[in-house]
Motif scaffolding. Sequence first.
Motif, PDB file in Angstrom:
ATOM      1  N   ILE A 281     -44.733 -25.731  13.122  1.00 25.83           N
ATOM      2  CA  ILE A 281     -46.086 -26.278  13.282  1.00 25.83           C
ATOM      3  C   ILE A 281     -46.576 -26.068  14.711  1.00 25.83           C
ATOM      4  O   ILE A 281     -47.721 -25.670  14.946  1.00 25.83           O
ATOM      5  N   LYS A 282     -45.691 -26.298  15.676  1.00 28.05           N
ATOM      6  CA  LYS A 282     -46.080 -26.170  17.085  1.00 28.05           C
ATOM      7  C   LYS A 282     -46.279 -24.718  17.504  1.00 28.05           C
ATOM      8  O   LYS A 282     -46.903 -24.445  18.540  1.00 28.05           O
ATOM      9  N   SER A 283     -45.763 -23.776  16.709  1.00 29.44           N
ATOM     10  CA  SER A 283     -45.912 -22.362  17.066  1.00 29.44           C
ATOM     11  C   SER A 283     -47.361 -21.900  16.970  1.00 29.44           C
ATOM     12  O   SER A 283     -47.746 -20.900  17.566  1.00 29.44           O
ATOM     13  N   ASP A 284     -48.168 -22.625  16.192  1.00 32.18           N
ATOM     14  CA  ASP A 284     -49.602 -22.338  16.090  1.00 32.18           C
ATOM     15  C   ASP A 284     -50.330 -23.429  16.868  1.00 32.18           C
ATOM     16  O   ASP A 284     -50.495 -24.548  16.381  1.00 32.18           O
TER      17      ASP A 284
ATOM     18  N   ALA B 107     -53.430 -23.979  17.736  1.00 34.72           N
ATOM     19  CA  ALA B 107     -54.648 -24.535  17.134  1.00 34.72           C
ATOM     20  C   ALA B 107     -54.296 -25.494  15.998  1.00 34.72           C
ATOM     21  O   ALA B 107     -54.856 -26.593  15.894  1.00 34.72           O
ATOM     22  N   LEU B 108     -53.357 -25.084  15.145  1.00 36.30           N
ATOM     23  CA  LEU B 108     -52.919 -25.939  14.041  1.00 36.30           C
ATOM     24  C   LEU B 108     -52.298 -27.220  14.582  1.00 36.30           C
ATOM     25  O   LEU B 108     -52.597 -28.324  14.107  1.00 36.30           O
ATOM     26  N   TYR B 109     -51.447 -27.086  15.578  1.00 31.94           N
ATOM     27  CA  TYR B 109     -50.756 -28.231  16.178  1.00 31.94           C
ATOM     28  C   TYR B 109     -51.757 -29.265  16.698  1.00 31.94           C
ATOM     29  O   TYR B 109     -51.629 -30.466  16.435  1.00 31.94           O
ATOM     30  N   SER B 110     -52.779 -28.808  17.400  1.00 32.33           N
ATOM     31  CA  SER B 110     -53.747 -29.736  17.988  1.00 32.33           C
ATOM     32  C   SER B 110     -54.583 -30.429  16.913  1.00 32.33           C
ATOM     33  O   SER B 110     -54.856 -31.632  17.005  1.00 32.33           O
TER      34      SER B 110
ATOM     35  N   ILE C 246     -54.747 -25.949   7.161  1.00 34.82           N
ATOM     36  CA  ILE C 246     -54.743 -24.484   7.101  1.00 34.82           C
ATOM     37  C   ILE C 246     -55.726 -23.986   6.048  1.00 34.82           C
ATOM     38  O   ILE C 246     -56.449 -23.000   6.262  1.00 34.82           O
ATOM     39  N   LEU C 247     -55.779 -24.676   4.916  1.00 34.52           N
ATOM     40  CA  LEU C 247     -56.679 -24.264   3.843  1.00 34.52           C
ATOM     41  C   LEU C 247     -58.135 -24.350   4.297  1.00 34.52           C
ATOM     42  O   LEU C 247     -58.930 -23.430   4.071  1.00 34.52           O
ATOM     43  N   ARG C 248     -58.480 -25.442   4.957  1.00 36.13           N
ATOM     44  CA  ARG C 248     -59.845 -25.591   5.473  1.00 36.13           C
ATOM     45  C   ARG C 248     -60.165 -24.499   6.491  1.00 36.13           C
ATOM     46  O   ARG C 248     -61.249 -23.913   6.463  1.00 36.13           O
ATOM     47  N   ASN C 249     -59.228 -24.228   7.393  1.00 37.96           N
ATOM     48  CA  ASN C 249     -59.456 -23.184   8.395  1.00 37.96           C
ATOM     49  C   ASN C 249     -59.620 -21.817   7.740  1.00 37.96           C
ATOM     50  O   ASN C 249     -60.419 -20.988   8.185  1.00 37.96           O
ATOM     51  N   THR C 250     -58.860 -21.576   6.676  1.00 35.91           N
ATOM     52  CA  THR C 250     -58.972 -20.308   5.948  1.00 35.91           C
ATOM     53  C   THR C 250     -60.340 -20.172   5.303  1.00 35.91           C
ATOM     54  O   THR C 250     -60.982 -19.120   5.374  1.00 35.91           O
TER      55      THR C 250
END
Length: 274
Positions: A38-41, A43-46, A86-90
């Motif tokens: 999770i922390k590797s991304d 934007a996702l992490y924040s 992730i789905l929303r961002n996609t």
Amino acid sequence: MNDSRFNSLIPPQPEVLIDIARLLKAENPDLTHIATLIKSDVALYSVVLKSINSPYYGLRVSVTSIEHAISLLGLDQIYNLVRLTILRNTLKKTGRMERFWDTAKDVSQLSLSVARKLRLHLNKDDIYTLGMLHDCGLPLMIQAFSGFREFLQSSPGFNVTELAKQERDSFGFSHYQVGARMAERWNLPQHVADAIRLQPQLDDVLADKVDTDEKTRHLLAVLALAQDISSEYRYYWRIQSAQQLEQLQPALRFLSTTDYDYLTLKERLIEEMA
């Protein structure tokens, strides 16, 4: 239905989500590895941390790490949050649709409020996810068909049953079918995917004329009330016609709610949102 065209509309899951799902299947999931993914991304992490600290989760402490979040909420809830984020961002990559996401947020929050006020024992994540994604097929259809946005603009008066029929006639399938397939491909609970698909058949579903489970029926009934409130709360002083209220009768009967109780609830929620 053109299956190849239909399936081509569904974006694939990103590797990080596939990897997390794989790790969760282990008898003893590696929490450190999941947190690292999770922390590797960044934007996702924040976004995940921001969501965890929102009023939705009602935590009394500030969460500053994924590890802390997992210890408080558990792996399943963190996975649900990551997947929805992730789905929303996609879907947002399909173009500028601020009003679409504003409406989805309204409906999801109202769905939670309706379920809470009516003291329904439904899974909170299921309610919120359906509220956010009940029309998730729309941005995918807009991206796939150059004339779909104009089609929507020319058909504001359609009810969902007629809209689904017109979409099938014009494009081969409806956005409800597309949204449900995406929910299934992204491993959302089947009753959430079924609720997305069955929106055009709401009355038959609630009358037990369609083979589905009680979770799906309850989710659809709550969604119907939330959508009604969302569509009107910006026009608070508009008088609701008897015909509009009549259209909600299947949902009200299913939830054992009288017209008076619903209108009182609706007025209260509109005041809270104003």
